[in-house]
Design a protein around this motif. Structure first.
Motif, PDB file in Angstrom:
ATOM      1  N   GLN A   1      -7.064  -4.096  -6.267  1.00  0.00           N
ATOM      2  CA  GLN A   1      -7.580  -4.221  -4.916  1.00  0.00           C
ATOM      3  C   GLN A   1      -7.357  -5.642  -4.401  1.00  0.00           C
ATOM      4  O   GLN A   1      -7.088  -6.550  -5.186  1.00  0.00           O
ATOM      5  N   VAL A   2      -7.505  -5.809  -3.098  1.00  0.00           N
ATOM      6  CA  VAL A   2      -7.308  -7.118  -2.482  1.00  0.00           C
ATOM      7  C   VAL A   2      -8.419  -8.066  -2.913  1.00  0.00           C
ATOM      8  O   VAL A   2      -9.603  -7.728  -2.871  1.00  0.00           O
TER       9      VAL A   2
ATOM     10  N   PHE B   1      -2.085  -7.897  -2.747  1.00  0.00           N
ATOM     11  CA  PHE B   1      -1.268  -7.674  -1.548  1.00  0.00           C
ATOM     12  C   PHE B   1      -0.056  -8.602  -1.612  1.00  0.00           C
ATOM     13  O   PHE B   1       0.012  -9.503  -2.457  1.00  0.00           O
TER      14      PHE B   1
ATOM     15  N   TYR C   1       2.055 -12.847   4.320  1.00  0.00           N
ATOM     16  CA  TYR C   1       0.836 -13.057   5.102  1.00  0.00           C
ATOM     17  C   TYR C   1       0.690 -14.489   5.591  1.00  0.00           C
ATOM     18  O   TYR C   1       0.941 -15.437   4.849  1.00  0.00           O
TER      19      TYR C   1
ATOM     20  N   ASN D   1      -8.653 -16.772   4.528  1.00  0.00           N
ATOM     21  CA  ASN D   1      -8.302 -15.584   5.311  1.00  0.00           C
ATOM     22  C   ASN D   1      -6.823 -15.281   5.154  1.00  0.00           C
ATOM     23  O   ASN D   1      -5.991 -16.187   5.120  1.00  0.00           O
TER      24      ASN D   1
ATOM     25  N   ARG E   1      -3.813 -12.692   6.866  1.00  0.00           N
ATOM     26  CA  ARG E   1      -3.596 -11.825   8.019  1.00  0.00           C
ATOM     27  C   ARG E   1      -2.121 -11.449   8.134  1.00  0.00           C
ATOM     28  O   ARG E   1      -1.243 -12.302   8.046  1.00  0.00           O
ATOM     29  N   TYR E   2      -1.877 -10.127   8.344  1.00  0.00           N
ATOM     30  CA  TYR E   2      -0.513  -9.633   8.566  1.00  0.00           C
ATOM     31  C   TYR E   2      -0.615  -8.307   9.273  1.00  0.00           C
ATOM     32  O   TYR E   2      -1.257  -7.380   8.778  1.00  0.00           O
ATOM     33  N   ASN E   3      -0.005  -8.202  10.432  1.00  0.00           N
ATOM     34  CA  ASN E   3      -0.114  -6.994  11.257  1.00  0.00           C
ATOM     35  C   ASN E   3      -1.589  -6.625  11.431  1.00  0.00           C
ATOM     36  O   ASN E   3      -2.364  -7.439  11.925  1.00  0.00           O
ATOM     37  N   ASN E   4      -1.983  -5.428  11.038  1.00  0.00           N
ATOM     38  CA  ASN E   4      -3.370  -5.008  11.230  1.00  0.00           C
ATOM     39  C   ASN E   4      -4.259  -5.303  10.032  1.00  0.00           C
ATOM     40  O   ASN E   4      -5.430  -4.923  10.022  1.00  0.00           O
ATOM     41  N   ASN E   5      -3.714  -5.966   9.030  1.00  0.00           N
ATOM     42  CA  ASN E   5      -4.496  -6.291   7.838  1.00  0.00           C
ATOM     43  C   ASN E   5      -5.125  -7.675   7.988  1.00  0.00           C
ATOM     44  O   ASN E   5      -4.452  -8.639   8.352  1.00  0.00           O
ATOM     45  N   ASN E   6      -6.398  -7.755   7.679  1.00  0.00           N
ATOM     46  CA  ASN E   6      -7.142  -8.999   7.825  1.00  0.00           C
ATOM     47  C   ASN E   6      -8.162  -9.077   6.693  1.00  0.00           C
ATOM     48  O   ASN E   6      -9.110  -8.293   6.665  1.00  0.00           O
ATOM     49  N   TYR E   7      -7.942  -9.986   5.747  1.00  0.00           N
ATOM     50  CA  TYR E   7      -8.774 -10.058   4.556  1.00  0.00           C
ATOM     51  C   TYR E   7      -9.516 -11.392   4.493  1.00  0.00           C
ATOM     52  O   TYR E   7      -8.992 -12.420   4.928  1.00  0.00           O
TER      53      TYR E   7
END
Length: 116
Positions: free
Chosen positions: A1-2, A27, A32, A97, A99-105
């Protein structure tokens, strides 16, 4: 998992330095954009610094320009924040943080306290 795991937070005197690290897994890190945010007690979370996927583009909050440097090592899946000339107003929880496209962790945060 992330996972985004921050480390390096500490209590430091004004004028001191710290280096924060954020180890990423789960990921495609190199794709990212990465960032550091901070949230002081009673305040909203704010951007500190961001770095593009290949490290060429870097942005900083005005309050940290010239004192903080963001960098990344894609071979180690790690992003860093070198903080120099620390001030009491830098006291906050610092979050990593991704972030890439719609992914935001987000990571869980690491506490930085600047006090004498």
């Amino acid at each position: 998992q992330v996972q985004l795991v921050e480390s390096g937070g500490a209590l430091v005197q004004p004028g001191g330095s710290l280096r924060l690290s954020c180890a990423a897994s789960g990921f495609a890190f190199s794709q990212y954009g990465m960032g550091w945010y901070r949230q002081a007690l009673g305040k909203e979370r704010e951007l500190v610094a961001r770095i593009g996927s290949v490290g060429g583009i870097r942005n900083y909050a005005d309050s940290v320009k010239g004192r903080f440097t963001v960098s990344r090592d894609n071979a180690k899946n790690t992003v860093y924040l070198q903080m120099n000339s620390l001030k009491p107003e830098d006291t906050a929880v610092y979050y990593c943080n991704a972030r890439y496209n719609n992914n935001n962790y987000w990571g869980q945060g690491t506490q930085v306290t600047v006090s004498s």
